[in-house]
Write a protein that holds these residues in place. Structure first.
Motif, PDB file in Angstrom:
ATOM      1  N   GLN A  89      -7.194 -56.031  -7.594  1.00  0.00           N
ATOM      2  CA  GLN A  89      -7.032 -56.886  -7.758  1.00  0.00           C
ATOM      3  C   GLN A  89      -6.550 -57.830  -6.527  1.00  0.00           C
ATOM      4  O   GLN A  89      -7.196 -58.778  -6.356  1.00  0.00           O
ATOM      5  N   TRP A  90      -6.145 -57.796  -4.770  1.00  0.00           N
ATOM      6  CA  TRP A  90      -6.276 -58.125  -4.175  1.00  0.00           C
ATOM      7  C   TRP A  90      -7.561 -58.496  -3.428  1.00  0.00           C
ATOM      8  O   TRP A  90      -7.504 -59.717  -3.439  1.00  0.00           O
ATOM      9  N   PHE A  91      -8.620 -57.708  -3.616  1.00  0.00           N
ATOM     10  CA  PHE A  91      -9.588 -57.935  -3.265  1.00  0.00           C
ATOM     11  C   PHE A  91     -10.150 -59.021  -4.185  1.00  0.00           C
ATOM     12  O   PHE A  91     -10.887 -59.979  -3.926  1.00  0.00           O
ATOM     13  N   VAL A  96     -13.822 -60.272  -3.424  1.00  0.00           N
ATOM     14  CA  VAL A  96     -14.922 -59.304  -3.687  1.00  0.00           C
ATOM     15  C   VAL A  96     -14.320 -57.936  -4.337  1.00  0.00           C
ATOM     16  O   VAL A  96     -13.228 -58.397  -4.780  1.00  0.00           O
ATOM     17  N   ALA A  97     -15.083 -57.558  -5.566  1.00  0.00           N
ATOM     18  CA  ALA A  97     -15.143 -56.753  -6.519  1.00  0.00           C
ATOM     19  C   ALA A  97     -15.385 -55.382  -6.012  1.00  0.00           C
ATOM     20  O   ALA A  97     -16.324 -55.670  -5.857  1.00  0.00           O
ATOM     21  N   LEU A  98     -15.007 -54.604  -6.814  1.00  0.00           N
ATOM     22  CA  LEU A  98     -15.070 -52.872  -5.936  1.00  0.00           C
ATOM     23  C   LEU A  98     -15.993 -52.821  -7.462  1.00  0.00           C
ATOM     24  O   LEU A  98     -15.661 -52.851  -8.690  1.00  0.00           O
ATOM     25  N   LYS A  99     -16.641 -51.543  -7.069  1.00  0.00           N
ATOM     26  CA  LYS A  99     -17.407 -50.499  -8.049  1.00  0.00           C
ATOM     27  C   LYS A  99     -16.665 -48.740  -8.163  1.00  0.00           C
ATOM     28  O   LYS A  99     -16.439 -48.614  -6.733  1.00  0.00           O
ATOM     29  N   ILE A 100     -16.327 -48.305  -8.756  1.00  0.00           N
ATOM     30  CA  ILE A 100     -16.405 -47.372  -9.059  1.00  0.00           C
ATOM     31  C   ILE A 100     -17.279 -45.994  -8.667  1.00  0.00           C
ATOM     32  O   ILE A 100     -18.313 -46.538  -9.774  1.00  0.00           O
TER      33      ILE A 100
END
Length: 404
Positions: A89-91, A96-100
């Motif tokens: 959530q912070w990113f 900044v979106a993250l992926k798994i």
């Protein structure tokens, strides 16, 4: 002499994360980062092969802590305060979106560590954090309820300080002078050096699910095993190196491992091989890879079982069958040393965890002295876990340091 409300020593992941959160939560505070190098965030830059393995997709604190050979008990509370989901959530809140990925590791969708570095630099600038490079810390002392920091570029005064310098022996020495106990550092994540005909000439071969034990210890792990130019690597080996860091250092990295390539008991393997003798009677053992093992590895283990590449299944003697079952389920390899895992050097060692309040990450010896990241005697297996420790500790400490 420059004065700040808060000084963070160390321009790495934990340092930037803490400084940004302090300044964001209390804009009245004057915050600075002191970094000894000409640029910071170097570990972020190289993490995950330059993609930055930000965290791991494990969302249950009691499961997440199992990945920390040192720090498991201490991190349970902090992970209930700031967890993987909070990191994501912070990113995302900062664009900044993250992926798994399939193995649970999480990266920015850009696949570039520059995305994370740019985020930190932009946030630091936005919240008026002074980032001072080429400032190596020489001494730290208490002066009238304030902290006096002597650096290579002048002296500083601060109300509160955070040490986020990672595995830095010079800083550990300064903290020892302040009364803290340091658990002596030894390498953690590393690969095993092995010279053995059974794995010679087949670098790059992967056995997908093995069990590895260190002979004469309780140390064991499981998972993929990669054969390299110098020995063995991949999660099964790296996990073993992390959990066995202290014991393997005592042995000067010379020990034996037992590998079960098929994760079956010896007797079960024997039964299967006896059945194969009948089913594949006219075929050669060498060319009939079994148990979903890579062909080249199977062939090496067959030749190590006193067979030739012409030996047929029907002709297998009892001794050859037993030797093949042994090679498959309890192969012994001599480890002669270690190699650093890529450039991501991790150490076991640091500030004694009994001397830190894990509700705030503040020193129990000195008020207004905080820690985050690998400066503490906390380390994890590979996969984004070391960064999650840095984010959680830095955020919790920042929350307390931001209170005027």
């Amino acid at each position: 002499m420059k004065q700040y409300n808060v000084i963070v020593v160390g321009g790495g992941a934990a340092g930037f994360f803490a400084a940004i959160n302090i300044a964001e939560q209390n804009s009245n505070l004057k915050v600075a980062i002191l970094e000894r190098g000409k640029e910071g965030l170097q570990k972020v830059k190289i993490s995950g092969g330059g993609r930055c393995n930000v965290t791991h997709a494990e969302f249950i604190p009691s499961e997440l802590v199992l990945n920390y050979p040192r720090g498991e008990k201490e991190l349970l509370g902090p992970f209930h305060q700031f967890m993987t989901g909070d990191t994501i959530q912070w990113f995302e809140d900062r664009g900044v979106a993250l992926k798994i990925e399939e193995d649970g590791r999480m990266f920015p969708i850009t696949n570039s560590s520059k995305t994370i570095i740019d985020c930190f630099l932009n946030e630091a600038k936005k919240h008026k954090v002074d980032v001072l490079y080429n400032h190596a810390l020489k001494s730290v002392t208490k002066s009238d309820e304030k902290w006096l920091l002597e650096t290579s570029q002048g002296d500083f005064l601060a109300d509160k300080i955070m040490m986020a310098t990672g595995s830095n022996p010079k800083i550990w020495k300064l903290l020892e002078d302040l009364g803290h106990t340091i658990s002596q550092p030894v390498p953690s994540l590393f690969t095993f050096d092995i010279k053995d005909e059974r794995i010679a000439d087949i670098p790059g071969v992967v056995a997908l699910d093995v069990e590895v034990k260190v002979v004469d210890t309780n140390l064991w792990s499981e998972g993929p095993l990669l054969i390299t130019h110098v020995g063995m690597s991949a999660p099964s080996i790296l996990k073993l190196s992390a959990f066995g860091a202290i014991e393997l250092a005592k042995r000067d990295y010379k020990f034996q491992i037992e590998v079960n390539f098929i994760k079956q008991p010896f007797q079960d393997c024997m039964e299967t091989l006896k059945q194969l003798k009948q089913d594949l009677a006219k075929k050669t053992v060498f060319k009939s890879a079994q148990f979903e093992l890579p062909k080249r590895l199977w062939q090496k283990l067959v030749l190590a079982s006193q067979m030739t590449d012409e030996t047929r299944w029907a002709d297998l003697s009892k001794s050859q069958t037993e030797q093949l079952a042994s090679q498959l389920t309890k192969a012994i390899f001599n480890v002669s040393g270690k190699s650093t895992f890529k450039e991501e050097f991790v150490t076991a060692g640091g500030i004694n965890l009994k001397e830190v309040n894990f509700k705030t990450f503040e020193s129990k010896h000195h008020k207004h002295l905080y820690f985050a990241g690998e400066i503490l005697n906390i380390d994890a297996v590979t996969g984004g876990f070391n960064f999650q420790n840095a984010w959680s500790g830095a955020y919790i400490a920042a929350k307390h340091m931001s209170q005027s």
